[in-house]
Design a protein around this motif. Sequence first.
Motif, PDB file in Angstrom:
ATOM      1  N   GLU A  17      -9.572 -51.295  64.710  1.00 25.96           N
ATOM      2  CA  GLU A  17      -9.188 -52.113  65.958  1.00 25.96           C
ATOM      3  C   GLU A  17      -8.324 -53.460  65.676  1.00 25.96           C
ATOM      4  O   GLU A  17      -7.468 -53.882  66.056  1.00 25.96           O
ATOM      5  CB  GLU A  17     -10.005 -51.974  67.196  1.00 25.96           C
ATOM      6  CG  GLU A  17     -10.059 -50.716  67.813  1.00 25.96           C
ATOM      7  CD  GLU A  17     -11.161 -50.726  68.760  1.00 25.96           C
ATOM      8  OE1 GLU A  17     -11.877 -51.839  69.088  1.00 25.96           O
ATOM      9  OE2 GLU A  17     -11.133 -49.797  69.788  1.00 25.96           O
ATOM     10  N   ALA A  18      -9.259 -53.932  64.964  1.00 22.59           N
ATOM     11  CA  ALA A  18      -8.861 -55.555  64.501  1.00 22.59           C
ATOM     12  C   ALA A  18      -7.691 -55.584  63.814  1.00 22.59           C
ATOM     13  O   ALA A  18      -6.830 -56.469  64.155  1.00 22.59           O
ATOM     14  CB  ALA A  18     -10.071 -56.099  63.710  1.00 22.59           C
ATOM     15  N   SER A  19      -7.569 -54.789  62.946  1.00 22.22           N
ATOM     16  CA  SER A  19      -6.349 -54.598  62.026  1.00 22.22           C
ATOM     17  C   SER A  19      -5.140 -54.250  62.711  1.00 22.22           C
ATOM     18  O   SER A  19      -4.191 -54.770  62.538  1.00 22.22           O
ATOM     19  CB  SER A  19      -6.596 -53.349  60.891  1.00 22.22           C
ATOM     20  OG  SER A  19      -5.550 -53.486  59.920  1.00 22.22           O
TER      21      SER A  19
ATOM     22  N   PRO B 245     -10.847 -48.831  51.754  1.00 27.69           N
ATOM     23  CA  PRO B 245     -11.763 -49.572  50.848  1.00 27.69           C
ATOM     24  C   PRO B 245     -13.182 -49.732  51.032  1.00 27.69           C
ATOM     25  O   PRO B 245     -14.101 -49.694  50.212  1.00 27.69           O
ATOM     26  CB  PRO B 245     -11.008 -50.862  50.716  1.00 27.69           C
ATOM     27  CG  PRO B 245      -9.700 -50.854  51.395  1.00 27.69           C
ATOM     28  CD  PRO B 245      -9.819 -49.732  52.118  1.00 27.69           C
ATOM     29  N   GLN B 246     -13.538 -49.739  52.300  1.00 25.57           N
ATOM     30  CA  GLN B 246     -14.847 -49.911  52.922  1.00 25.57           C
ATOM     31  C   GLN B 246     -15.476 -48.390  52.615  1.00 25.57           C
ATOM     32  O   GLN B 246     -16.706 -48.260  52.354  1.00 25.57           O
ATOM     33  CB  GLN B 246     -14.981 -50.573  54.045  1.00 25.57           C
ATOM     34  CG  GLN B 246     -14.461 -51.811  54.280  1.00 25.57           C
ATOM     35  CD  GLN B 246     -14.632 -52.449  55.701  1.00 25.57           C
ATOM     36  OE1 GLN B 246     -15.595 -52.015  56.592  1.00 25.57           O
ATOM     37  NE2 GLN B 246     -13.403 -53.014  56.212  1.00 25.57           N
TER      38      GLN B 246
ATOM     39  N   GLY C 284     -14.508 -50.863  65.084  1.00 24.47           N
ATOM     40  CA  GLY C 284     -13.663 -52.046  65.360  1.00 24.47           C
ATOM     41  C   GLY C 284     -12.857 -52.892  64.338  1.00 24.47           C
ATOM     42  O   GLY C 284     -12.060 -53.508  64.194  1.00 24.47           O
ATOM     43  N   GLN C 285     -13.085 -52.287  62.986  1.00 23.54           N
ATOM     44  CA  GLN C 285     -12.343 -52.643  61.761  1.00 23.54           C
ATOM     45  C   GLN C 285     -11.143 -52.110  61.876  1.00 23.54           C
ATOM     46  O   GLN C 285     -10.098 -53.028  61.656  1.00 23.54           O
ATOM     47  CB  GLN C 285     -12.916 -52.135  60.442  1.00 23.54           C
ATOM     48  CG  GLN C 285     -14.434 -52.453  60.063  1.00 23.54           C
ATOM     49  CD  GLN C 285     -14.207 -54.185  59.704  1.00 23.54           C
ATOM     50  OE1 GLN C 285     -13.509 -54.320  58.779  1.00 23.54           O
ATOM     51  NE2 GLN C 285     -15.314 -54.977  60.336  1.00 23.54           N
TER      52      GLN C 285
ATOM     53  N   ARG D 168      -5.351 -50.639  53.640  1.00 28.44           N
ATOM     54  CA  ARG D 168      -6.186 -52.156  53.394  1.00 28.44           C
ATOM     55  C   ARG D 168      -7.513 -52.313  53.792  1.00 28.44           C
ATOM     56  O   ARG D 168      -8.261 -53.075  53.109  1.00 28.44           O
ATOM     57  CB  ARG D 168      -5.153 -53.356  54.021  1.00 28.44           C
ATOM     58  CG  ARG D 168      -3.588 -53.013  53.535  1.00 28.44           C
ATOM     59  CD  ARG D 168      -3.544 -53.194  52.060  1.00 28.44           C
ATOM     60  NE  ARG D 168      -4.148 -54.464  51.410  1.00 28.44           N
ATOM     61  CZ  ARG D 168      -3.482 -55.507  51.293  1.00 28.44           C
ATOM     62  NH1 ARG D 168      -2.306 -55.538  51.620  1.00 28.44           N
ATOM     63  NH2 ARG D 168      -3.754 -56.504  50.874  1.00 28.44           N
ATOM     64  N   VAL D 169      -7.788 -51.935  54.984  1.00 28.16           N
ATOM     65  CA  VAL D 169      -9.023 -52.164  55.606  1.00 28.16           C
ATOM     66  C   VAL D 169     -10.159 -51.014  55.583  1.00 28.16           C
ATOM     67  O   VAL D 169     -11.321 -51.235  55.284  1.00 28.16           O
ATOM     68  CB  VAL D 169      -9.082 -52.839  57.008  1.00 28.16           C
ATOM     69  CG1 VAL D 169     -10.374 -53.037  57.690  1.00 28.16           C
ATOM     70  CG2 VAL D 169      -8.051 -53.967  57.155  1.00 28.16           C
TER      71      VAL D 169
ATOM     72  N   TYR E 290     -19.361 -56.071  47.183  1.00 28.33           N
ATOM     73  CA  TYR E 290     -18.822 -57.258  47.733  1.00 28.33           C
ATOM     74  C   TYR E 290     -19.634 -58.598  47.035  1.00 28.33           C
ATOM     75  O   TYR E 290     -20.705 -58.315  47.176  1.00 28.33           O
ATOM     76  CB  TYR E 290     -18.624 -57.501  49.007  1.00 28.33           C
ATOM     77  CG  TYR E 290     -17.783 -56.176  49.631  1.00 28.33           C
ATOM     78  CD1 TYR E 290     -16.993 -55.467  49.172  1.00 28.33           C
ATOM     79  CD2 TYR E 290     -18.443 -55.615  51.002  1.00 28.33           C
ATOM     80  CE1 TYR E 290     -16.395 -54.506  49.895  1.00 28.33           C
ATOM     81  CE2 TYR E 290     -18.096 -54.679  51.530  1.00 28.33           C
ATOM     82  CZ  TYR E 290     -17.016 -53.977  50.803  1.00 28.33           C
ATOM     83  OH  TYR E 290     -16.614 -52.931  51.652  1.00 28.33           O
ATOM     84  N   GLU E 291     -18.990 -59.660  46.814  1.00 23.25           N
ATOM     85  CA  GLU E 291     -20.013 -60.695  46.715  1.00 23.25           C
ATOM     86  C   GLU E 291     -20.701 -61.099  47.866  1.00 23.25           C
ATOM     87  O   GLU E 291     -20.194 -61.102  48.815  1.00 23.25           O
ATOM     88  CB  GLU E 291     -18.962 -62.117  46.028  1.00 23.25           C
ATOM     89  CG  GLU E 291     -18.307 -61.674  44.775  1.00 23.25           C
ATOM     90  CD  GLU E 291     -17.211 -62.656  44.430  1.00 23.25           C
ATOM     91  OE1 GLU E 291     -17.621 -64.081  44.577  1.00 23.25           O
ATOM     92  OE2 GLU E 291     -16.049 -62.206  44.283  1.00 23.25           O
TER      93      GLU E 291
ATOM     94  N   ASP F  34     -17.033 -48.850  60.876  1.00 21.43           N
ATOM     95  CA  ASP F  34     -16.977 -49.087  62.210  1.00 21.43           C
ATOM     96  C   ASP F  34     -15.505 -48.939  62.967  1.00 21.43           C
ATOM     97  O   ASP F  34     -14.718 -49.864  62.153  1.00 21.43           O
ATOM     98  CB  ASP F  34     -17.489 -50.632  62.258  1.00 21.43           C
ATOM     99  CG  ASP F  34     -17.571 -51.181  63.913  1.00 21.43           C
ATOM    100  OD1 ASP F  34     -17.624 -50.338  64.794  1.00 21.43           O
ATOM    101  OD2 ASP F  34     -17.478 -52.313  63.946  1.00 21.43           O
TER     102      ASP F  34
ATOM    103  N   ARG G  19      -1.281 -48.528  57.209  1.00 18.62           N
ATOM    104  CA  ARG G  19      -1.443 -49.684  56.367  1.00 18.62           C
ATOM    105  C   ARG G  19      -3.025 -50.368  56.589  1.00 18.62           C
ATOM    106  O   ARG G  19      -3.613 -50.609  55.720  1.00 18.62           O
ATOM    107  CB  ARG G  19      -0.589 -51.012  56.912  1.00 18.62           C
ATOM    108  CG  ARG G  19       0.048 -51.699  55.924  1.00 18.62           C
ATOM    109  CD  ARG G  19       0.646 -51.157  55.000  1.00 18.62           C
ATOM    110  NE  ARG G  19       0.755 -52.387  53.858  1.00 18.62           N
ATOM    111  CZ  ARG G  19       0.427 -52.237  52.469  1.00 18.62           C
ATOM    112  NH1 ARG G  19       0.369 -50.969  52.189  1.00 18.62           N
ATOM    113  NH2 ARG G  19       0.603 -53.167  51.847  1.00 18.62           N
TER     114      ARG G  19
END
Lengths: 246, 223
Positions: B125-127, B144-145, B122-123, B140-141, B221-222, B120, B136
Amino acid sequence: MNPENVKIHVSHLKKNFKKLEVLKDVSVDIREGEVVVVIGPSGSGKSTFLRCLNRLEESSGGEILVDGIDITDKKTDINRVRERVGMVFQHFNLFKNMSVLRNLMLAPVDLKKESKEEARVHALAMLQRVGLSDKSNAYPQQLSGGQKQRVAIARALCMKPDIMLFDEPTSALDPEMVGEVLDVMKELAREGMTMIIVTHEMGFAREVADRVLFMDGGLILEEGTPEEIFRNPRNPRTQDFLNKVL
Amino acid sequence: MDKIISVYGRLLLTAMGQTLLLALYGLFFACIIGMIAGIMSVLKSKVSRAIAMVFVNLIRGVPMIVLAYLIYFGVPYLWNTILGFGGITLSALEAGSICLALNCGAYMAEIIRAGIQSVDVGQMEASRSLGLPYWRSMQRVVLPQAIRTMIPSIINQFIITLKDTSILSVIGFPELVNAAKNVVAATFMSFQTWAIVGSMYLIIILLLQWAAKVLERRLKYES
């Protein structure tokens, strides 16, 4: 208006998406500690306006000064500005690959603002503040919508911003969770945070806003205190909009 | 069958080692090429996206056997004779690795592009809104996804590439199919030989799939 405590100065801001003019000519000054709520019908340009303020959208014309720094200037290091301008999104946008605690610690540690230990302490304090101390090791998908949004607010606060932007923070929430998010925002407003909030929560706007902006068609059509806007709107479009939503 | 295993077993195992070596080289460079081309195809720059698109379409549009001939015979001929620089030769292993890396790399690029785009916006954008720079945030975001959703497709591509090493028997690389042909020529036991060779591929691939399952479980992910 005292120019010295103007936090955000927007003049003649324009934004086009290809040929579509989303923002036609927006000018507004936002003072330190002021809580400004932006209302208006969907497609009026509210969210785009907000997203221009931290350059998530590049403006097509006009000027935006954040603490005197022109963020429409290509040479401005926008990342430095963003460190001080927190943003909360409609869909939370918590990092799905990280626990709540790591969501909060990522930016402060990565941008070397804090050591890991400092960031952890700070993050836990922020979680306590939004009432989610017990969720530090949870993953975003284990939280309810309201909890996610409170974590998102805490994440933004971990960067110690002095301006917070809220883009319809309660629009994606179930009705019973709206209150818990608004409570956190009210608290922030009381503490003197400069806040710009795009929302459809008129009751909230009335209660916490110092000033309400009504936008439609890419323009600010009317602005004033909540009292003025809600009791006595002058622009016929504002009257029409408020009649529909209130 | 006993005879093949006792007399030619060692030869076939060596050939299997060669197959794995070729696949390993190919996959290693394919990952690098795929990562570069995949990321290039999601960048803002039109030039980088165009380069990535041309590469992917070019490789996907040419059968690997043609690519193998082109690299093994064609490229040295172009360099030495047509351009007149002279002096380069490519071993079958080198040409084969390049060929696999290009071919698999193009498909990997598509997998990586799709994986990144499946995250998404949004991920990112949030970062970015927190002040993290683009790369970066990717690191980092987003990546990995993205990698998590890519794993099944990547493993699938690894398996295809592993099997595609057999195509490189045409440029004389001493991998499993090439060795098997020699065994059949010497023994005339074609059914037994090919059955053994087929089983060898099957075992490697089952092991690979099992490893992929373990990896996939680890990366969850847990929740």
